[in-house]
Design a protein around this motif. Structure first.
Motif, PDB file in Angstrom:
ATOM      1  N   ALA A  83      11.522  -1.740 -37.542  1.00 51.83           N
ATOM      2  CA  ALA A  83      10.589  -1.778 -38.681  1.00 51.83           C
ATOM      3  C   ALA A  83       9.768  -0.504 -38.857  1.00 51.83           C
ATOM      4  O   ALA A  83       9.315  -0.217 -39.966  1.00 51.83           O
ATOM      5  N   GLY A  84       9.524   0.259 -37.791  1.00 48.09           N
ATOM      6  CA  GLY A  84       8.692   1.476 -37.917  1.00 48.09           C
ATOM      7  C   GLY A  84       7.322   1.130 -38.462  1.00 48.09           C
ATOM      8  O   GLY A  84       6.668   0.208 -37.964  1.00 48.09           O
ATOM      9  N   ASN A  85       6.894   1.834 -39.517  1.00 46.63           N
ATOM     10  CA  ASN A  85       5.545   1.575 -40.058  1.00 46.63           C
ATOM     11  C   ASN A  85       5.520   0.411 -41.059  1.00 46.63           C
ATOM     12  O   ASN A  85       4.497   0.171 -41.689  1.00 46.63           O
ATOM     13  N   CYS A  86       6.600  -0.296 -41.178  1.00 50.82           N
ATOM     14  CA  CYS A  86       6.681  -1.535 -41.985  1.00 50.82           C
ATOM     15  C   CYS A  86       6.378  -1.301 -43.465  1.00 50.82           C
ATOM     16  O   CYS A  86       6.032  -2.241 -44.186  1.00 50.82           O
TER      17      CYS A  86
ATOM     18  N   SER B  83       8.219   1.430 -30.977  1.00 53.13           N
ATOM     19  CA  SER B  83       6.932   2.125 -30.969  1.00 53.13           C
ATOM     20  C   SER B  83       5.766   1.160 -31.179  1.00 53.13           C
ATOM     21  O   SER B  83       5.470   0.724 -32.290  1.00 53.13           O
ATOM     22  N   ARG B  84       5.090   0.826 -30.063  1.00 53.88           N
ATOM     23  CA  ARG B  84       3.981  -0.136 -30.086  1.00 53.88           C
ATOM     24  C   ARG B  84       2.872   0.298 -31.036  1.00 53.88           C
ATOM     25  O   ARG B  84       2.420  -0.479 -31.888  1.00 53.88           O
ATOM     26  N   GLU B  85       2.466   1.601 -30.899  1.00 52.51           N
ATOM     27  CA  GLU B  85       1.333   2.110 -31.688  1.00 52.51           C
ATOM     28  C   GLU B  85       1.573   1.916 -33.179  1.00 52.51           C
ATOM     29  O   GLU B  85       0.719   1.414 -33.909  1.00 52.51           O
ATOM     30  N   ILE B  86       2.747   2.350 -33.605  1.00 57.41           N
ATOM     31  CA  ILE B  86       3.047   2.316 -35.040  1.00 57.41           C
ATOM     32  C   ILE B  86       3.091   0.869 -35.539  1.00 57.41           C
ATOM     33  O   ILE B  86       2.569   0.545 -36.605  1.00 57.41           O
ATOM     34  N   LEU B  87       3.666  -0.024 -34.718  1.00 60.78           N
ATOM     35  CA  LEU B  87       3.722  -1.443 -35.118  1.00 60.78           C
ATOM     36  C   LEU B  87       2.328  -2.043 -35.216  1.00 60.78           C
ATOM     37  O   LEU B  87       2.028  -2.796 -36.149  1.00 60.78           O
ATOM     38  N   LEU B  88       1.456  -1.713 -34.243  1.00 60.95           N
ATOM     39  CA  LEU B  88       0.119  -2.311 -34.250  1.00 60.95           C
ATOM     40  C   LEU B  88      -0.701  -1.824 -35.437  1.00 60.95           C
ATOM     41  O   LEU B  88      -1.419  -2.600 -36.072  1.00 60.95           O
TER      42      LEU B  88
ATOM     43  N   PRO C  63       4.262  -8.579 -33.907  1.00 54.40           N
ATOM     44  CA  PRO C  63       5.106  -7.420 -33.584  1.00 54.40           C
ATOM     45  C   PRO C  63       5.863  -7.664 -32.278  1.00 54.40           C
ATOM     46  O   PRO C  63       5.304  -8.217 -31.329  1.00 54.40           O
ATOM     47  N   ILE C  64       7.108  -7.282 -32.250  1.00 52.64           N
ATOM     48  CA  ILE C  64       7.925  -7.421 -31.031  1.00 52.64           C
ATOM     49  C   ILE C  64       8.350  -6.007 -30.637  1.00 52.64           C
ATOM     50  O   ILE C  64       9.029  -5.323 -31.413  1.00 52.64           O
ATOM     51  N   ILE C  65       7.923  -5.592 -29.440  1.00 46.87           N
ATOM     52  CA  ILE C  65       8.177  -4.216 -29.011  1.00 46.87           C
ATOM     53  C   ILE C  65       9.494  -4.178 -28.230  1.00 46.87           C
ATOM     54  O   ILE C  65       9.633  -4.867 -27.216  1.00 46.87           O
ATOM     55  N   GLY C  66      10.422  -3.355 -28.683  1.00 49.82           N
ATOM     56  CA  GLY C  66      11.680  -3.218 -27.946  1.00 49.82           C
ATOM     57  C   GLY C  66      12.771  -2.653 -28.835  1.00 49.82           C
ATOM     58  O   GLY C  66      12.571  -2.403 -30.020  1.00 49.82           O
TER      59      GLY C  66
END
Ligand code: AVI
Length: 324
Positions: free
Chosen positions: A91-94, A116-121, A138-141
């Protein structure tokens, strides 16, 4: 990136990633046709360069897809139906999902998957402000690994996997089939897939998109050498390599390479690699599809193609398919 190997168990996640990167680079530089997996183009600098590519006049993909979305958003939202949940691998920056979610009829949840956790959050915060009722998890992986899919919350809602951006094109035909079969495995009858894909077209248009006049794609490609230099103690001289991108009409793909301009030796992680003058490292494939190719791909992976939207030049298509 969460890659499903077990030999780094107990190591900090960053060290696991570095080791995987090292293994892939050393293996890729040891084959007759030197090759590097395109996923490594996207470190922080590479991701910024890719964003810059998306804004280029020559790179028609992003704006063509965006125009199709803008024009057909309400129709797409009605096809996705009431209270559906949207799952977006990579998804990147959604930013593509946000207007779709806003147009959808009371979507029940949004599950963006990305490394990328930061970008998802950050994206979660932004979308949550606009759509406060929406459940966003968000699902990180790495969406190409099994473990990520096991972490998706299960509910009875209708699911739609959203896979825009022509990311499917960066997979080989075999990998693309395997990926869509994996997607289909997550879905139940009546669930859907919204897939964006770049179409076969004039090779001049294609080659300009990947060999742009602003040289941003060149910098994106060469950044992989910078990354190897800084993360794997490499000594690539980026000046001694040229960016090459060409359309291979039989394989229906744009290939991106780095061409050695001279005979040279390069060291990576203490190993030496020889390059003849003109020898290349193959860094990316970007497959292009015809509309019938896309229909076949969907049918052969368990989907029933229902509807597509395209631009008036038929440069790009967004397909909606369902599990029958
Ligand atoms: C991410 N992906 C769909 C891009 C593409 O067009 O294949 C990556 C890219 N490589 C060079 N330019 C853009």
């Amino acid at each position: 990136m969460a890659i499903g190997n077990t030999d780094g168990v107990g190591l900090p996640p960053g060290e696991n990633l570095r080791r995987q990167f090292e293994r892939d680079v050393l293996a890729g530089l040891s084959t007759t046709q030197k090759t590097l997996p395109c996923k490594y183009l996207y470190d922080e600098a590479g991701s910024k360069l890719f964003e810059a590519i998306c804004d280029l006049d020559d790179y028609y993909l992003t704006r063509t897809e965006a125009a199709i979305f803008t024009r057909a958003l309400d129709e797409m939202a009605s096809v996705l139906g009431r209270e559906a949940q949207l799952i977006e691998p990579g998804a990147g920056n959604c930013e593509k999902a946000e207007p779709l979610l806003a147009a959808m009829d009371n979507p029940s949840a949004y599950y963006p998957l990305d490394i990328s956790r930061e970008i998802l959050l950050q994206a979660q915060q932004r979308i949550q402000q606009r759509l406060p009722q929406l459940e966003i998890v968000p699902i990180i992986g790495d969406f190409t690994a099994d473990d990520v899919w096991g972490r998706l919350p299960q509910s009875g809602a209708r699911k739609v996997i959203f896979f825009p951006g022509s990311t499917i094109g960066n997979f080989s035909h075999e990998q693309a089939r395997a990926l869509l079969i994996r997607f289909a495995g997550q879905l139940n009858p009546g669930d859907g897939l919204l897939l964006g894909a770049d179409l076969v077209k004039d090779s001049v248009v294609l080659e300009r998109a990947y060999h742009d006049s602003n040289h941003v794609t060149e910098a994106f490609n060469k950044n992989l050498l910078n990354r190897i230099n800084s993360e794997l103690n490499g000594d690539f001289n980026t000046e001694a390599f040229a960016h090459r991108a060409f359309y291979h009409s039989f394989r229906q793909r744009v290939e991106m390479h780095l061409v050695s301009l001279v005979e040279q030796q390069v060291s990576v992680s203490g190993r030496q690699f020889q390059f003849a003058e003109g020898e290349t490292i193959h860094t990316e494939n970007s497959h292009k599809y015809t509309l019938p190719d896309l229909q076949d791909l969907l049918r052969n992976t368990g989907f029933s193609p229902e509807k597509y939207w395209t631009d008036n030049k038929q440069h790009y298509a967004i397909y909606y398919a369902q599990i029958p």
